[in-house]
Each structure stands twice: as C-alpha cells, then as structure tokens.
Design a protein around this motif. Structure first.
Motif, mmCIF file in Angstrom:
data_model
loop_
_atom_site.group_PDB
_atom_site.id
_atom_site.type_symbol
_atom_site.label_atom_id
_atom_site.label_comp_id
_atom_site.label_asym_id
_atom_site.label_seq_id
_atom_site.Cartn_x
_atom_site.Cartn_y
_atom_site.Cartn_z
ATOM 1 N N MET A 1 -4.236 21.880 0.285
ATOM 2 C CA MET A 1 -3.558 20.843 1.045
ATOM 3 C C MET A 1 -4.599 19.869 1.600
ATOM 4 N N SER A 2 -4.324 18.598 1.469
ATOM 5 C CA SER A 2 -5.243 17.593 1.996
ATOM 6 C C SER A 2 -4.994 17.390 3.488
ATOM 7 N N ASP A 3 -5.959 16.777 4.171
ATOM 8 C CA ASP A 3 -5.817 16.467 5.588
ATOM 9 C C ASP A 3 -4.825 15.340 5.802
ATOM 10 N N LEU A 4 -4.812 14.375 4.877
ATOM 11 C CA LEU A 4 -4.058 13.149 5.090
ATOM 12 C C LEU A 4 -3.436 12.651 3.794
ATOM 13 N N SER A 5 -2.172 12.270 3.892
ATOM 14 C CA SER A 5 -1.488 11.559 2.814
ATOM 15 C C SER A 5 -1.141 10.174 3.332
ATOM 16 N N VAL A 6 -1.638 9.158 2.656
ATOM 17 C CA VAL A 6 -1.294 7.778 2.994
ATOM 18 C C VAL A 6 -0.178 7.372 2.044
ATOM 19 N N ILE A 7 0.959 7.002 2.602
ATOM 20 C CA ILE A 7 2.133 6.617 1.814
ATOM 21 C C ILE A 7 2.336 5.111 1.989
ATOM 22 N N ILE A 8 2.328 4.389 0.882
ATOM 23 C CA ILE A 8 2.508 2.937 0.908
ATOM 24 C C ILE A 8 3.683 2.590 0.000
ATOM 25 N N ILE A 9 4.646 1.872 0.539
ATOM 26 C CA ILE A 9 5.811 1.437 -0.231
ATOM 27 C C ILE A 9 5.590 -0.024 -0.604
ATOM 28 N N THR A 10 5.694 -0.327 -1.902
ATOM 29 C CA THR A 10 5.477 -1.704 -2.336
ATOM 30 C C THR A 10 6.734 -2.297 -2.947
ATOM 31 N N TYR A 11 6.836 -3.591 -2.793
ATOM 32 C CA TYR A 11 7.817 -4.408 -3.506
ATOM 33 C C TYR A 11 7.237 -5.813 -3.564
ATOM 34 N N ASN A 12 6.874 -6.243 -4.749
ATOM 35 C CA ASN A 12 6.281 -7.566 -4.948
ATOM 36 C C ASN A 12 5.109 -7.792 -3.994
ATOM 37 N N ALA A 13 4.162 -6.875 -4.032
ATOM 38 C CA ALA A 13 3.022 -6.890 -3.103
ATOM 39 C C ALA A 13 1.698 -7.221 -3.793
ATOM 40 N N GLU A 14 1.750 -7.848 -4.953
ATOM 41 C CA GLU A 14 0.517 -8.076 -5.716
ATOM 42 C C GLU A 14 -0.523 -8.883 -4.952
ATOM 43 N N GLN A 15 -0.119 -9.773 -4.077
ATOM 44 C CA GLN A 15 -1.094 -10.636 -3.399
ATOM 45 C C GLN A 15 -1.920 -9.912 -2.354
ATOM 46 N N TYR A 16 -1.464 -8.752 -1.854
ATOM 47 C CA TYR A 16 -2.234 -8.076 -0.810
ATOM 48 C C TYR A 16 -2.462 -6.591 -1.009
ATOM 49 N N ILE A 17 -1.929 -5.992 -2.059
ATOM 50 C CA ILE A 17 -2.069 -4.548 -2.223
ATOM 51 C C ILE A 17 -3.529 -4.139 -2.449
ATOM 52 N N SER A 18 -4.309 -4.949 -3.134
ATOM 53 C CA SER A 18 -5.724 -4.598 -3.378
ATOM 54 C C SER A 18 -6.501 -4.497 -2.078
ATOM 55 N N SER A 19 -6.360 -5.478 -1.200
ATOM 56 C CA SER A 19 -7.113 -5.430 0.056
ATOM 57 C C SER A 19 -6.632 -4.289 0.941
ATOM 58 N N CYS A 20 -5.355 -3.982 0.897
ATOM 59 C CA CYS A 20 -4.844 -2.835 1.656
ATOM 60 C C CYS A 20 -5.487 -1.545 1.161
ATOM 61 N N LEU A 21 -5.422 -1.319 -0.139
ATOM 62 C CA LEU A 21 -5.967 -0.081 -0.698
ATOM 63 C C LEU A 21 -7.476 0.011 -0.521
ATOM 64 N N GLU A 22 -8.172 -1.100 -0.649
ATOM 65 C CA GLU A 22 -9.617 -1.090 -0.421
ATOM 66 C C GLU A 22 -9.941 -0.723 1.022
ATOM 67 N N SER A 23 -9.150 -1.229 1.974
ATOM 68 C CA SER A 23 -9.408 -0.910 3.384
ATOM 69 C C SER A 23 -9.157 0.565 3.680
ATOM 70 N N VAL A 24 -8.227 1.165 2.968
ATOM 71 C CA VAL A 24 -7.942 2.600 3.135
ATOM 72 C C VAL A 24 -9.049 3.432 2.500
#
Length: 176
Positions: A1-24
């Motif tokens: 079991m991991s310490d943390l699960s980050v759950i991200i729900i997307t819908y037409n998020a191409e303009q910002y999903i990369s920076s979000c995932l990089e920050s995580v």
C-alpha cells in the motif's frame, strides 16, 4: 500500500494538466510511496494524449461518457491503494513544499479527518476554499445576490490553520 494516492479528474484539461502533474511529481519523487490516478471524463481535446505522451507511467482511466465529478472520484478512489487520498483539480499547481507541509500537519494532528488547502491565483490573490454548511439562508444568498457579494457570505476565509465546516474538493486530503 502506498502512503498517498493523488486522484485527478480531467475533462478537456489539456492546457494545464502537464503543469499540474509536474508540480505533483516533482515534489513526491523519492520522498514516499505514492501513486497518481487520473480519471478522464470523456475529454474532447487532447488531454488523454498529453497524459499518455508526457506521463506514461501514471494510471489513466478513460471514461467513454462523462458521468460527472463524483462518479469519477469514486472510480479513482476504488482503483487506488494509498493510505491517504488527495483529490486535486487538474488546473492546480502545488506550492513549494506542499506535501512536506501536508504530511507534517496530518502527523501532528492525527484526529483530523479532512485537510483542505489555501487557494491562490497566479497573482497570489486568495481564492475561496472553505465553505459554510449549506442552509436555506446560504442557498437564498447564492440564488439572489451577485457572485461577488454572495461568495463573501457563504465562504470562510482563514488566514491561518483552523477548523472549517467544508473544504473545497479542488484540493482535499482524506484518510482511506
């Protein structure tokens, strides 16, 4: 079991999903066991392609139909294994030492069930992230007053750590 699960729900998020995932990922790399689960709600842009190309090792669940945020959150949680679950909006970019501060807080406050976060826009302006429990009064205020007035009445603005009635699902940590 991991310490943390980050759950991200997307819908037409191409303009910002990369920076979000990089920050995580940049903050979690090598610090603790974690997983990132992205549930895409039938995006019509290239969100899925961006995730597959730039982050092929993350878990991606693709829905053919958008059944809504809550449905997708439940999918993500069911497929995750973390002791703690962080729900995070795809347009979020985490501040410096976010996870370090978060885990320090939950270890120092073991009775806390849900942890929210302060939200700031790109200019450093604080955005609403704590809400009052919905009542007939708050519903009427939101229905009949302009947003710029009603938001001040139906939200709590904390300047320090404190107990609130509700936190935003835009960044919410819960224990499994």
């Amino acid at each position: 079991m991991s310490d943390l699960s980050v759950i991200i729900i997307t819908y037409n998020a191409e303009q910002y999903i990369s920076s979000c995932l990089e920050s995580v990922i940049s903050q979690l790399m090598g610090k603790q066991q974690y997983e990132v689960v992205i549930v895409d709600n039938a995006s019509e842009d290239s969100t899925v392609g961006v995730i597959q190309k730039e982050f092929p090792n993350l878990t991606l669940i693709r829905n053919g139909v958008n059944r809504g945020f809550a449905f997708a959150v439940n999918q993500g949680v069911r497929s995750s294994q973390g002791k703690h679950i962080l729900l995070l909006n795809p347009d979020a970019a985490l501040g410096k030492d976010f996870f370090e501060q978060l885990f320090r807080f939950i270890h120092e406050n073991p009775k806390v069930a849900i942890v929210g976060s302060k939200f700031e826009d790109k200019n450093g302006n604080v955005q609403p992230s704590c809400w009052k429990t919905p009542t007939l009064y708050t519903t009427l205020i939101e229905s009949f007053f302009p947003y710029h007035l009603s938001i001040k009445i139906v939200t709590d603005q904390l300047h320090n750590v404190g107990e609130v009635e509700m936190v935003s699902g835009g960044c919410m940590l819960i224990e499994r």
